[in-house]
Design a protein around this motif. Structure first.
Motif, PDB file in Angstrom:
ATOM      1  N   LYS A 128       0.842  -1.180   0.098  1.00  0.00           N
ATOM      2  CA  LYS A 128       0.083   0.122  -0.057  1.00  0.00           C
ATOM      3  C   LYS A 128       1.058   1.306  -0.005  1.00  0.00           C
ATOM      4  CE  LYS A 128      -1.928  -1.140   3.874  1.00  0.00           C
ATOM      5  NZ  LYS A 128      -1.421  -2.346   4.322  1.00  0.00           N
ATOM      6  N   SER A 129       1.966   1.222   0.867  1.00  0.00           N
ATOM      7  CA  SER A 129       2.599   2.565   0.955  1.00  0.00           C
ATOM      8  C   SER A 129       3.591   2.620  -0.248  1.00  0.00           C
ATOM      9  CB  SER A 129       3.670   2.372   2.126  1.00  0.00           C
ATOM     10  OG  SER A 129       2.928   2.422   3.403  1.00  0.00           O
ATOM     11  N   THR A 130       3.863   1.243  -0.824  1.00  0.00           N
ATOM     12  CA  THR A 130       4.581   1.565  -2.228  1.00  0.00           C
ATOM     13  C   THR A 130       3.789   1.995  -3.155  1.00  0.00           C
ATOM     14  OG1 THR A 130       5.935  -0.434  -1.165  1.00  0.00           O
ATOM     15  CG2 THR A 130       6.293   0.310  -3.645  1.00  0.00           C
ATOM     16  N   MET A 182      -2.544  10.025   1.434  1.00  0.00           N
ATOM     17  CA  MET A 182      -2.530   9.892   3.071  1.00  0.00           C
ATOM     18  C   MET A 182      -2.417   8.560   3.411  1.00  0.00           C
ATOM     19  SD  MET A 182      -5.936  12.150   3.633  1.00  0.00           S
ATOM     20  CE  MET A 182      -5.853  13.058   5.096  1.00  0.00           C
ATOM     21  N   ASP A 183      -1.061   8.388   4.006  1.00  0.00           N
ATOM     22  CA  ASP A 183      -0.398   7.141   4.262  1.00  0.00           C
ATOM     23  C   ASP A 183      -0.997   6.634   5.699  1.00  0.00           C
ATOM     24  OD1 ASP A 183       0.379   4.444   4.471  1.00  0.00           O
ATOM     25  OD2 ASP A 183       2.246   5.145   3.778  1.00  0.00           O
ATOM     26  N   GLU A 184      -2.111   6.153   6.169  1.00  0.00           N
ATOM     27  CA  GLU A 184      -2.346   5.712   7.579  1.00  0.00           C
ATOM     28  C   GLU A 184      -2.320   6.765   8.207  1.00  0.00           C
ATOM     29  OE1 GLU A 184      -1.675   1.859   8.873  1.00  0.00           O
ATOM     30  OE2 GLU A 184      -1.083   1.109   6.939  1.00  0.00           O
ATOM     31  N   PRO A 185      -2.981   7.785   8.052  1.00  0.00           N
ATOM     32  CA  PRO A 185      -2.796   9.082   8.778  1.00  0.00           C
ATOM     33  C   PRO A 185      -3.339   9.400  10.346  1.00  0.00           C
ATOM     34  CG  PRO A 185      -4.605   9.635   7.303  1.00  0.00           C
ATOM     35  CD  PRO A 185      -3.990   8.104   6.996  1.00  0.00           C
TER      36      PRO A 185
HETATM   37 MG   LIG Z   1       2.523   1.103   4.939  1.00  0.00          MG
END
Ligand SMILES: [Mg+2]
Ligand SMILES: Nc1ncnc2c1ncn2[C@@H]1O[C@H](COP(=O)(O)OP(=O)(O)O)[C@@H](O)[C@H]1O
Lengths: 257, 289
Positions: free
Chosen positions: A41-43, A153-156
């Motif tokens: 996901k972050s990638t 937004m990465d797991e904000p």
């Molecule tokens: Mg991640």
């Protein structure tokens, strides 16, 4: 401005992280991306933000960014990423300083954006004086100050306790209602996804592929109360994810042996 | 299911308590829980340091006055103070101190600035790291005073060689502290800067440099002490004026009272420099808790 992903695949060394991701994010839409941890996901978000390039496939922008946008693709990070040596206004100012704005223009933007996120009283506070929730509000204010076309937004909310998370979700809903921002919202929290997403993209475990895209057409404002339909969607999502998550969990354990 | 489970557990637990051999049940006196959490937390205790100084001086003076400590072995503090007073009155103090401070400030400032610049380069560019780090590691452990004769040839017998010694002495620890500080800057902050489109120079100036500042300042403490030591050594080898030269002269004349006065001046210099850096730390790092 719309965002389009076509056939995005990526390998880190020998492990394939993402495979054939096709995705469209329309203007004014919040797309939530969920999936087991380590599924990429972050990638994927780094590709969308242009911080990394995928091995295959492309990330495309359709249309012009809104007038006055200083940074069309703007991140909100899980760990807030505030400079501890700058005050709240200094942290917002940081991202405006490279754009040739006059000091008065900068001050105008900062005051406006802090007012919109109810942070005006904390203007001169340092990050260490703020709670986690306030820090993330500052990070959101900072993101808004550059008038993003798409917020990434990465797991904000993942670094926050559950009560603060509820408060911030309300804030985000309110903000979206006023500003209709576009966002890619990565989370592993199904409740967040069901609460904030117009579209929920479910990724499989590594290599991440799109398993399903669930659309929720209920207005964000009407999602506060307990709602049988939303609960059902959340249960279905968990059904989809459960086996993936279990398998991913074991995979990680195997890796470390 | 779960309900019967817990009740079963509760009764299983209850059994030994009801038994006669239970050690806890017989003793119903109330006792406070023993406290085990003390210590390991330095607190600021004022004036104790000063008191220790004063007690030592008083004992020393008393020993000298009563003849327990021979004047040949160690002059009394009052004599050292008298020598110091004479230094002030004859104006010699400012001569020596002025010369020393000038060398120290010029050499240390240059060494720090160059060190921070090179340390930043090593921290930021892989090529600079690969090329310069081995050199720094090879040159750091050399006592710079051993190079003084070379510096005299290169920079002249006057101020140049002394300043160069101090410069080189403070340069290397600063390089190592700075490059280590850059390595330790939170990469997620750099990522944040990039994601907002900050220029490279902005990232270095506004994120890397302040992030490395704690390490640079603790490097400054070390390099300042090294600078003072080298200052005295260089002045002892060849200088007309300077605290080191004064101490050397006093020593060769066996004027131990003057020698002690000179050493006290050095010690005060070290304390003041340390205090100044402490102030700078408190101001530059006021964002830390
Ligand atoms: Mg991640
Ligand atoms: N820079 C990298 N180099 C090598 N492997 C990476 C890198 N970044 C992430 N990975 C790997 O790629 C996979 C996906 O990571 P990530 O996108 O962070 O997952 P998620 O955010 O969904 O938890 C993980 O297995 C991770 O170990």
């Amino acid at each position: 401005m719309d965002l389009l992903l076509r056939g995005v695949s990526h390998m880190y060394g020998d492990t394939q992280v993402l495979r054939d991701i096709d995705l469209a994010v329309g203007e004014g839409e919040i797309v939530c991306i969920i999936g087991p941890s380590g599924c990429g996901k972050s990638t994927l978000l780094r590709f969308i933000g242009g911080l990394e390039r995928p091995d295959a496939g492309e990330v495309l922008l359709a249309g012009a960014p809104p007038a006055g946008s200083l940074n069309p693709l703007t991140y909100v990070f899980q760990d807030f990423a505030l400079l501890p040596w700058r005050t709240v206004e200094g942290n917002v100012s940081l991202v405006l300083e490279d754009h040739g704005l006059s000091a008065a223009e900068r001050r105008g933007i900062i005051d406006d954006v802090l007012a919109r996120t109810s942070l005006s009283d904390f203007k001169t506070a340092l990050p260490r004086q703020l709670s986690g929730g306030m820090k993330q509000r500052v990070a959101i204010a900072r993101a808004l100050s550059v008038r993003p076309a798409v917020m990434l937004m990465d797991e904000p909310l993942s670094a926050l306790d559950s009560q603060t998370r509820e408060l911030l979700m309300d804030d985000l809903v309110g903000l979206w209602q006023r500003e209709r921002f576009t966002a890619c919202y990565v989370t592993h929290n199904l409740a967040e996804a069901v609460r904030l997403g117009h579209k929920i993209v479910v990724l499989s475990r590594r290599p991440g592929r799109i398993r399903e895209i669930v659309e929720i057409d209920r207005d964000l404002a009407d999602r506060q109360q307990a709602d049988a339909k939303l609960d059902a969607i959340q249960r279905d999502l968990w059904q989809l994810l459960r086996d993936e998550a279990r398998a991913a969990d074991r995979e990680l354990a195997d890796d470390t042996v | 299911m779960t309900l019967s489970d817990t009740s079963a557990k509760a009764s299983a637990h209850g059994e030994p308590a009801g038994g006669e051999a239970s050690p806890g049940a017989a003793d119903t006196r109330l006792q406070p829980v023993p406290f085990r959490g003390g210590g390991f937390r330095p607190v600021r205790v004022r004036f104790v340091g000063l008191l220790v100084f004063a007690v030592i001086l008083v004992l020393w003076e008393a020993g000298s006055q009563s003849g327990v400590i021979s004047n040949l072995v160690l002059p009394a503090p009052s004599e050292a103070f008298e020598a110091f007073r004479q230094l002030v009155e004859t104006g010699q103090l400012w001569r020596h101190l002025g010369a020393s401070l000038q060398r120290l400030i010029v050499g240390w400032t240059l060494g720090m600035s160059l060190g921070v610049a090179v340390g930043l380069m090593i921290g930021l560019f892989s090529l600079a790291r690969a090329g310069l780090m081995p050199l720094v590691s090879a040159l750091f452990p050399i006592p710079k005073i051993a190079l003084l004769p070379l510096f005299v040839i290169w920079f002249g017998i006057g101020e140049g060689s002394k300043v160069a010694t101090i410069l080189f002495g403070s340069f290397f620890p600063t390089v190592i502290a700075t490059s280590g500080g850059v390595d330790n800057v939170d990469r997620s902050l750099v990522r944040m800067g990039q994601s907002f489109g900050l220029s490279w120079w902005s990232i270095v100036r506004k994120i890397i440099l302040p992030g490395a500042m704690p390490a640079i300042l603790s490097g400054a403490r070390i390099s300042a002490s090294i600078a003072i030591i080298l200052l005295v050594a260089a002045e002892m080898i060849g200088a007309e004026y300077g605290v080191g030269a004064f101490i050397l002269m006093a020593g060769s004349l066996f004027a131990t009272d003057q020698l002690l006065a000179g050493v006290a001046i050095l010690s005060a210099m070290g304390l003041i420099v340390g205090w100044l850096i402490g102030r700078a730390e408190r101001w530059l790092l006021r964002w830390r808790s």
